[in-house]
Structure formats: structure tokens, C-alpha cells
Design an enzyme around this catalytic site. Structure first.
Site, short mmCIF file in Angstrom:
data_model
loop_
_atom_site.label_atom_id
_atom_site.label_comp_id
_atom_site.label_asym_id
_atom_site.label_seq_id
_atom_site.Cartn_x
_atom_site.Cartn_y
_atom_site.Cartn_z
N CYS A 137 0.83 -1.21 0.00
CA CYS A 137 0.00 0.00 0.00
C CYS A 137 0.86 1.25 0.00
CB CYS A 137 -0.91 -0.04 1.22
SG CYS A 137 -1.91 1.43 1.44
N CYS A 140 -0.40 4.05 2.33
CA CYS A 140 -0.09 3.78 3.74
C CYS A 140 1.38 4.03 4.05
CB CYS A 140 -0.39 2.32 4.10
SG CYS A 140 -1.96 1.71 3.52
N ASP A 141 2.25 3.52 3.20
CA ASP A 141 3.68 3.42 3.57
C ASP A 141 4.62 4.29 2.75
OD1 ASP A 141 2.96 1.54 5.47
OD2 ASP A 141 3.13 -0.12 4.06
C1 LIG Z 1 0.43 -4.63 5.71
C2 LIG Z 1 -0.70 -3.64 5.57
C3 LIG Z 1 -0.51 -2.34 5.99
C4 LIG Z 1 -1.55 -1.40 5.89
N1 LIG Z 1 -1.33 -0.13 6.32
C5 LIG Z 1 -2.34 0.76 6.31
C6 LIG Z 1 -2.15 2.11 6.79
O1 LIG Z 1 -1.05 2.48 7.24
N2 LIG Z 1 -3.21 2.95 6.72
C7 LIG Z 1 -4.44 2.59 6.22
O2 LIG Z 1 -5.36 3.40 6.23
N3 LIG Z 1 -4.62 1.34 5.73
C8 LIG Z 1 -3.62 0.43 5.76
N4 LIG Z 1 -3.80 -0.83 5.24
C9 LIG Z 1 -5.13 -1.15 4.69
C10 LIG Z 1 -6.14 -1.39 5.81
O3 LIG Z 1 -5.58 -2.26 6.76
C11 LIG Z 1 -7.43 -1.95 5.23
O4 LIG Z 1 -7.96 -1.01 4.31
C12 LIG Z 1 -8.49 -2.19 6.30
O5 LIG Z 1 -7.99 -3.05 7.31
C13 LIG Z 1 -9.73 -2.82 5.67
O6 LIG Z 1 -10.66 -3.01 6.69
P1 LIG Z 1 -11.87 -4.06 6.57
O7 LIG Z 1 -12.51 -4.04 7.90
O8 LIG Z 1 -12.68 -3.76 5.39
O9 LIG Z 1 -11.21 -5.47 6.26
P2 LIG Z 1 -9.99 -6.29 6.91
O10 LIG Z 1 -9.09 -5.41 7.68
O11 LIG Z 1 -9.45 -7.07 5.77
O12 LIG Z 1 -10.70 -7.26 7.95
C14 LIG Z 1 -11.48 -8.34 7.52
C15 LIG Z 1 -11.95 -9.09 8.76
O13 LIG Z 1 -12.87 -10.10 8.35
C16 LIG Z 1 -12.56 -11.29 9.02
N5 LIG Z 1 -13.11 -12.40 8.24
C17 LIG Z 1 -12.75 -12.83 7.00
N6 LIG Z 1 -13.49 -13.91 6.64
C18 LIG Z 1 -14.35 -14.13 7.68
C19 LIG Z 1 -15.35 -15.12 7.95
N7 LIG Z 1 -15.64 -16.07 7.05
N8 LIG Z 1 -16.02 -15.08 9.13
C20 LIG Z 1 -15.75 -14.10 10.03
N9 LIG Z 1 -14.81 -13.15 9.84
C21 LIG Z 1 -14.12 -13.17 8.70
C22 LIG Z 1 -11.04 -11.28 9.16
O14 LIG Z 1 -10.62 -12.13 10.20
C23 LIG Z 1 -10.83 -9.80 9.51
O15 LIG Z 1 -11.02 -9.61 10.89
C24 LIG Z 1 -2.80 -1.78 5.33
C25 LIG Z 1 -3.00 -3.09 4.90
C26 LIG Z 1 -1.98 -4.02 5.02
C27 LIG Z 1 -2.19 -5.45 4.55
#
Ligand SMILES: Cc1cc2nc3c(=O)[nH]c(=O)nc-3n(C[C@H](O)[C@H](O)[C@H](O)COP(=O)(O)OP(=O)(O)OC[C@H]3O[C@@H](n4cnc5c(N)ncnc54)[C@H](O)[C@@H]3O)c2cc1C
Length: 311
Positions: A137, A140-141
Site C-alpha cells: 500500500c 499507507c507506507d
Molecule cells: C500490511 C498492511 C498495511 C496497511 N497499512 C495501512 C495504513 O497504514 N493505513 C491505512 O489506512 N490502511 C492500511 N492498510 C489497509 C487497511 O488495513 C485496510 O484497508 C483495512 O484493514 C480494511 O478493513 P476491513 O474491515 O474492510 O477489512 P480487513 O481489515 O481485511 O478485515 C477483515 C476481517 O474479516 C474477518 N473475516 C474474514 N473472513 C471471515 C469469515 N468467514 N467469518 C468471520 N470473519 C471473517 C477477518 O478475520 C478480519 O477480521 C494496510 C494493509 C496491510 C495489509
């Protein structure tokens, strides 16, 4: 599928920023939501060392710590958090049925926030150097690479968009691409090719990411000649796609051709009573703040949906 063991007004799938923000809003609406965490508590955000672009933390905040704070706040108002992963859902009639590895649940409304995962290269060094020079990302970084030299792996639209964003910080960016032409659109290609900081390494794949404690170089292999070489770099940005975690909802919720759930501006999916938020429904923004915002919106809308039903 077992039924009626655990009937709730609102069930939230996922404990990333979208799910935990939805839980906070639903709990404050006194709906006593149930949240199933999935395998990754805190979601993708918990995988990163520091988040510097979430408002309210001028010095940045640890990714896992932010997840814990989100959870604490949601629980304070009555969210029930279960360490369970859904493996089957039946959205054909209400209450919706959700089968988890640890239990069976029924819900009047469902908020899907199962997120997405960046596609990995699956090469040695990628996991161990994540957050130490390996990133998925630029938004992010990118700022961590001011005046540094980085490489980008990928050749689609998002790879080039992220590369152009990185030119704000890095001194030079080499795009490593397995073929000799890019998939990205013509305008983006021209902007990238004309940019003085961007160069291309064609017909090449990364076979290993090297460094002690932080990225120092990548090992490359030419796909035509098989020739191997080492290229010094401070960072490796990998943009070869994202996979939304939505297989569970295939043939039940409308999705786009890449598997992202289709949700309208009110976070409504194709099934009344099912809402989607965060990266499971968002191929565009992919940020903690945008995902949390969508989660809050989904919970507000689901609350209104229940209110409208109860008259
Ligand atoms: C290494 C890394 C660094 C990042 N750094 C940043 C940053 O500095 N700033 C920023 O704004 N964004 C950053 N991001 C992006 C950010 O983390 C994501 O945009 C954000 O976490 C997305 O949120 P979400 O809740 O949609 O999904 P996710 O964070 O992907 O969470 C999905 C959730 O669903 C759960 N899940 C999946 N399948 C199931 C199931 N079948 N049953 C129950 N639960 C399930 C998972 O366990 C998880 O808890 C980064 C991403 C990564 C990978």
C-alpha cells in the site's frame, strides 16, 4: 445447519476497521450486536507496525493497538465479540443463518465486513520483511520511503497509480514486470513512462527479497533468458491484485467480476437486510479510515432498516 441457538438483531462478520466500527454504531443504537472475528483479529490493519494516516493519532498508532482500541470501544457499549469464523451462510430467508466453526447463529440483519487480502508474491523474505520494506500500500507506507530507492512489482492500473503516488517520496522507482508490456490503461502508461523517477525492468520476476532486519535488495530472474541478478533497493511495493474474502456469499449476494460485493451508497446489498462495508465491497479506497466510515454507515442503515420494520 443448526438453527436458533443464537438469535441476534444484528450480526457482523469480521473484526477489521469496518466490522468494529459497525459494531460500535450498532451497540450505541442498543442492538447488542454479535461480531464474529474471523481468523485475523483487528483485520489487515493489525498486521502493520504503524498507522500514520488514521485521524486522531498525530504520532501514529500501532496497527494491532488501533484494533484493540476499536474493540474496547465497541464492547463498552454492548457488542458481543466471538472468536469464530463463518463457514456457511444462508441468506435465502430471514432470519439469516450463519454457521461458524464454533457455533450456529441467526440474525435479523447481517453486516458483511470480511475484507480482502493483497495477493502475495510468495517468495522467500516477503513475510519476514513485511513492514520492514515490504508493502502492499503506497498510500499507507509511501512516506516512509522519502529520498529512498524502491521497486514496484506489477503492471496493472493500480500498480501504476500507486507508483505515481510513490514519486512524491522516493528518489527512484523501478517497475519490475514479468512481461514486456503493461496491462494498465494508455494514459497511466504514458504518465509512468514519461516520469523521470520511474524506470522499467521488463520480462523479469522477483524470486527473493533479501535483507537483515530491513529490505536491502531483491533477487531477480529474467523470464526469457533465465539469467539471475541482484538489485539493491530500500523497499518492495507489491501491487499484483487483491482478493476479496467473499467466496462465502457466492450466488447469494450480487458481486462484480472480481468478487467484490455490490453495495449502494447506503451499503445495501442485493439482499434486503444484508449490508456490506469495507474492503469486501470496496476495490477503490482500501484504507482504515474509509473502511471504518463504511462500517459506521452500514450499521446506521441497518438500524434504520430494523426501525422501519418495527414501525
Ligand atoms: C500490511 C498492511 C498495511 C496497511 N497499512 C495501512 C495504513 O497504514 N493505513 C491505512 O489506512 N490502511 C492500511 N492498510 C489497509 C487497511 O488495513 C485496510 O484497508 C483495512 O484493514 C480494511 O478493513 P476491513 O474491515 O474492510 O477489512 P480487513 O481489515 O481485511 O478485515 C477483515 C476481517 O474479516 C474477518 N473475516 C474474514 N473472513 C471471515 C469469515 N468467514 N467469518 C468471520 N470473519 C471473517 C477477518 O478475520 C478480519 O477480521 C494496510 C494493509 C496491510 C495489509
Amino acid at each position: 445447519m443448526a438453527t436458533n441457538e443464537n438469535h441476534v438483531k444484528m450480526l457482523i462478520l469480521g473484526s477489521g476497521p469496518a466490522g468494529l466500527a459497525a459494531a460500535l454504531y450498532a451497540a450505541r443504537a442498543e442492538l447488542a450486536p454479535l461480531l464474529l472475528t474471523g481468523a485475523q483479529l483487528g483485520g489487515q490493519a493489525a498486521l502493520t507496525y504503524t498507522i500514520e494516516n488514521y485521524p486522531g493519532f498525530p504520532e501514529g498508532v500501532g496497527g494491532a493497538q488501533l484494533g484493540e482500541l476499536f474493540q474496547k470501544q465497541a464492547e463498552r457499549f454492548g457488542t458481543r465479540v466471538e472468536f469464530d469464523t463463518a463457514n456457511k451462510v444462508d441468506l435465502s430467508a430471514r432470519p439469516f443463518k450463519i454457521q461458524g466453526d464454533a457455533g450456529a447463529y441467526e440474525a435479523d440483519t447481517l453486516i458483511v465486513t470480511t475484507g480482502a487480502d493483497p495477493v502475495h508474491l510468495n517468495v522467500p523474505g516477503e513475510d519476514t520483511l513485511l513492514g520492514r520494506g515490504v508493502s502492499y500500500c503506497a498510500t499507507c507506507d509511501g512516506a516512509f520511503f522519502k529520498d529512498k530507492k524502491v521497486v514496484v512489482v506489477g503492471g496493472g492500473d493500480s500498480a501504476l497509480e500507486e507508483t505515481l503516488f510513490l514519486t512524491r517520496y522516493a528518489t527512484s522507482i523501478a517497475i519490475i514486470h514479468r512481461r514486456d508490456e503493461l496491462r494498465a490503461g494508455a494514459i497511466l502508461q504514458k504518465r509512468a513512462k514519461d516520469h523521470p523517477k520511474i524506470s522499467f525492468i521488463w520480462n523479469t520476476v522477483v524470486t527473493e527479497i533479501l535483507g537483515t532486519g530491513k529490505v536491502e535488495s531483491v533477487r531477480l530472474k529474467n523470464t526469457q533468458t533465465g539469467e539471475e541478478s541482484t538489485f539493491e533497493t530500500d523497499g518492495v511495493f507489491i501491487f499484483i491484485g487483491h482478493t476479496p474474502n467473499t467466496q462465502l456469499f457466492e450466488e447469494q449476494l450480487k458481486m462484480d467480476s472480481h468478487g467484490y460485493i455490490e453495495a449502494d451508497m447506503l451499503m445495501r446489498t442485493s439482499v434486503p437486510g444484508v449490508f456490506a462495508a469495507g474492503e469486501a465491497a470496496d476495490p477503490h479506497f482500501r484504507q482504515v479510515v474509509t473502511s471504518a466510515g463504511m462500517g459506521a454507515a452500514a450499521a446506521i442503515q441497518a438500524t434504520r432498516f430494523l426501525e422501519a420494520e418495527s414501525g
